[in-house]
Design a protein around this motif. Structure first.
Motif, PDB file in Angstrom:
ATOM      1  N   GLY A  59       0.781  -1.235   0.000  1.00  0.00           N
ATOM      2  CA  GLY A  59       0.000   0.000   0.000  1.00  0.00           C
ATOM      3  C   GLY A  59       0.808   1.277   0.000  1.00  0.00           C
ATOM      4  N   TYR A  60       2.080   1.194  -0.390  1.00  0.00           N
ATOM      5  CA  TYR A  60       2.903   2.404  -0.481  1.00  0.00           C
ATOM      6  C   TYR A  60       2.719   3.055  -1.842  1.00  0.00           C
ATOM      7  CZ  TYR A  60       5.438   1.340   3.823  1.00  0.00           C
ATOM      8  OH  TYR A  60       5.771   1.111   5.129  1.00  0.00           O
ATOM      9  N   VAL A  61       2.644   4.368  -1.837  1.00  0.00           N
ATOM     10  CA  VAL A  61       2.489   5.141  -3.068  1.00  0.00           C
ATOM     11  C   VAL A  61       3.475   6.316  -3.028  1.00  0.00           C
ATOM     12  CG1 VAL A  61       0.055   4.524  -3.418  1.00  0.00           C
ATOM     13  CG2 VAL A  61       0.640   6.554  -2.071  1.00  0.00           C
ATOM     14  N   PRO A  62       3.810   6.868  -4.198  1.00  0.00           N
ATOM     15  CA  PRO A  62       4.713   8.027  -4.215  1.00  0.00           C
ATOM     16  C   PRO A  62       4.078   9.230  -3.511  1.00  0.00           C
ATOM     17  CG  PRO A  62       4.568   7.054  -6.398  1.00  0.00           C
ATOM     18  CD  PRO A  62       3.510   6.397  -5.559  1.00  0.00           C
ATOM     19  N   LYS A  63       4.904   9.957  -2.791  1.00  0.00           N
ATOM     20  CA  LYS A  63       4.430  11.169  -2.126  1.00  0.00           C
ATOM     21  C   LYS A  63       4.213  12.290  -3.150  1.00  0.00           C
ATOM     22  CE  LYS A  63       5.318  13.780   2.056  1.00  0.00           C
ATOM     23  NZ  LYS A  63       6.240  13.975   3.181  1.00  0.00           N
ATOM     24  N   LEU A  64       5.077  12.342  -4.146  1.00  0.00           N
ATOM     25  CA  LEU A  64       4.943  13.338  -5.215  1.00  0.00           C
ATOM     26  C   LEU A  64       4.091  12.763  -6.343  1.00  0.00           C
ATOM     27  CD1 LEU A  64       8.633  14.592  -5.425  1.00  0.00           C
ATOM     28  CD2 LEU A  64       6.689  15.781  -4.396  1.00  0.00           C
ATOM     29  N   PRO A  65       3.484  13.613  -7.135  1.00  0.00           N
ATOM     30  CA  PRO A  65       2.664  13.107  -8.251  1.00  0.00           C
ATOM     31  C   PRO A  65       3.545  12.597  -9.405  1.00  0.00           C
ATOM     32  CG  PRO A  65       2.683  15.493  -8.265  1.00  0.00           C
ATOM     33  CD  PRO A  65       3.428  15.064  -7.028  1.00  0.00           C
ATOM     34  N   LEU A  66       4.254  11.520  -9.121  1.00  0.00           N
ATOM     35  CA  LEU A  66       5.137  10.894 -10.106  1.00  0.00           C
ATOM     36  C   LEU A  66       4.773   9.422 -10.217  1.00  0.00           C
ATOM     37  CD1 LEU A  66       8.561  12.396  -8.922  1.00  0.00           C
ATOM     38  CD2 LEU A  66       7.250  13.093 -10.929  1.00  0.00           C
ATOM     39  N   ASP A  67       5.117   8.831 -11.326  1.00  0.00           N
ATOM     40  CA  ASP A  67       4.900   7.409 -11.546  1.00  0.00           C
ATOM     41  C   ASP A  67       6.096   6.654 -10.970  1.00  0.00           C
ATOM     42  OD1 ASP A  67       4.430   4.837 -12.447  1.00  0.00           O
ATOM     43  OD2 ASP A  67       4.416   5.366 -14.572  1.00  0.00           O
ATOM     44  N   ALA A  68       5.853   5.800  -9.987  1.00  0.00           N
ATOM     45  CA  ALA A  68       6.936   5.049  -9.343  1.00  0.00           C
ATOM     46  C   ALA A  68       7.705   4.190 -10.330  1.00  0.00           C
ATOM     47  CB  ALA A  68       6.375   4.191  -8.210  1.00  0.00           C
ATOM     48  N   GLU A  69       7.040   3.715 -11.369  1.00  0.00           N
ATOM     49  CA  GLU A  69       7.693   2.860 -12.364  1.00  0.00           C
ATOM     50  C   GLU A  69       8.830   3.586 -13.089  1.00  0.00           C
ATOM     51  OE1 GLU A  69       7.001  -0.506 -13.087  1.00  0.00           O
ATOM     52  OE2 GLU A  69       5.814  -0.386 -11.244  1.00  0.00           O
ATOM     53  N   GLU A  70       8.801   4.906 -13.089  1.00  0.00           N
ATOM     54  CA  GLU A  70       9.864   5.663 -13.749  1.00  0.00           C
ATOM     55  C   GLU A  70      11.217   5.477 -13.064  1.00  0.00           C
ATOM     56  OE1 GLU A  70       8.207   9.468 -15.996  1.00  0.00           O
ATOM     57  OE2 GLU A  70       7.724   9.524 -13.839  1.00  0.00           O
ATOM     58  N   LYS A  75      17.846   6.964 -16.943  1.00  0.00           N
ATOM     59  CA  LYS A  75      17.772   8.285 -17.572  1.00  0.00           C
ATOM     60  C   LYS A  75      16.831   9.202 -16.782  1.00  0.00           C
ATOM     61  CE  LYS A  75      17.690   9.855 -22.323  1.00  0.00           C
ATOM     62  NZ  LYS A  75      17.333   9.531 -23.697  1.00  0.00           N
ATOM     63  N   LYS A  76      15.709   8.662 -16.333  1.00  0.00           N
ATOM     64  CA  LYS A  76      14.729   9.448 -15.578  1.00  0.00           C
ATOM     65  C   LYS A  76      15.290   9.820 -14.210  1.00  0.00           C
ATOM     66  CE  LYS A  76      10.699  11.302 -15.632  1.00  0.00           C
ATOM     67  NZ  LYS A  76      10.431  12.382 -16.563  1.00  0.00           N
ATOM     68  N   ARG A  77      15.949   8.868 -13.539  1.00  0.00           N
ATOM     69  CA  ARG A  77      16.545   9.163 -12.226  1.00  0.00           C
ATOM     70  C   ARG A  77      17.596  10.268 -12.364  1.00  0.00           C
ATOM     71  NH1 ARG A  77      16.933   3.424 -12.022  1.00  0.00           N
ATOM     72  NH2 ARG A  77      19.205   3.608 -12.049  1.00  0.00           N
ATOM     73  N   ASN A  78      18.374  10.198 -13.423  1.00  0.00           N
ATOM     74  CA  ASN A  78      19.398  11.213 -13.679  1.00  0.00           C
ATOM     75  C   ASN A  78      18.747  12.578 -13.907  1.00  0.00           C
ATOM     76  OD1 ASN A  78      22.138  11.970 -14.013  1.00  0.00           O
ATOM     77  ND2 ASN A  78      21.819  12.006 -16.221  1.00  0.00           N
ATOM     78  N   GLU A  79      17.667  12.594 -14.645  1.00  0.00           N
ATOM     79  CA  GLU A  79      16.920  13.837 -14.891  1.00  0.00           C
ATOM     80  C   GLU A  79      16.421  14.428 -13.575  1.00  0.00           C
ATOM     81  OE1 GLU A  79      12.523  14.593 -16.607  1.00  0.00           O
ATOM     82  OE2 GLU A  79      13.878  13.562 -18.013  1.00  0.00           O
ATOM     83  N   TRP A  80      15.856  13.591 -12.709  1.00  0.00           N
ATOM     84  CA  TRP A  80      15.360  14.069 -11.408  1.00  0.00           C
ATOM     85  C   TRP A  80      16.500  14.669 -10.578  1.00  0.00           C
ATOM     86  CZ3 TRP A  80      12.446   8.905 -10.252  1.00  0.00           C
ATOM     87  CH2 TRP A  80      11.224   8.887 -10.938  1.00  0.00           C
TER      88      TRP A  80
END
Length: 166
Positions: A59-70, A75-80
């Motif tokens: 039941g854990y979900v991201p705190k920010l409005p982001l897709d956890a699968e990213e 490349k996405k982690r580097n962008e963040w």
């Protein structure tokens, strides 16, 4: 024990991870209040997939409005990291919002190095992999936050006290 269900599932599913931050300090004997749990997880895709599946099942979900699968995409982690100065990706448990996980989106120390020095804590019918004191102190030093500086001082004082006993 806070996070017992999470830690037990991660252990049982052979997810490569370590506990770090405030919870690691507490396990090493530092008296410190902490609410969240900081985790360094091997960022290999298969390992991260297992990790995310367990979080979702609990039941854990991201705190920010982001897709956890990213998180699966380097490349996405580097962008963040570059665009948002993100160090950790925060999750919370929907039915217990106080339960929060900070997942490092980068390996501050290569996971294969961390893995060589894991300290295992026996808890009930499973074990908790914890970052070594040496690596924990390194992470506290590089963060630069005031809380981390204070944590480092306390950890080093505790180590000196323990050396005197032996």
């Amino acid at each position: 024990m806070f996070y017992e269900d999470l830690l037990k599932e991660l252990y049982n599913e052979n997810v490569k991870f370590v506990v770090t931050g405030g919870v690691a300090l507490v396990l090493y004997g530092v008296v410190r209040l902490t609410v969240d749990i900081d985790l360094i997880v091997s960022l290999k895709k298969d390992n991260l997939k297992k990790f995310l599946k367990i979080l979702k099942n609990l039941g854990y979900v991201p705190k920010l409005p982001l897709d956890a699968e990213e998180i699966l995409e380097p490349k996405k982690r580097n962008e963040w990291r570059k665009e948002k100065n993100m160090i950790v990706f925060n999750f919370y448990q929907k039915n217990k919002p106080i339960n929060q996980i900070d997942l490092f989106i980068d390996e501050p120390i290569p996971f294969n190095e961390i893995e060589k020095e894991i300290v295992w804590f026996d808890v009930k019918d499973f074990k908790i992999p914890v970052i070594s004191k040496r690596h924990l102190k390194f992470m506290k030093k590089i963060s630069g936050r005031e809380q981390d500086k204070a944590d480092l001082e306390i950890l080093e004082l505790l180590e000196k006290e323990n050396e005197k006993k032996f």
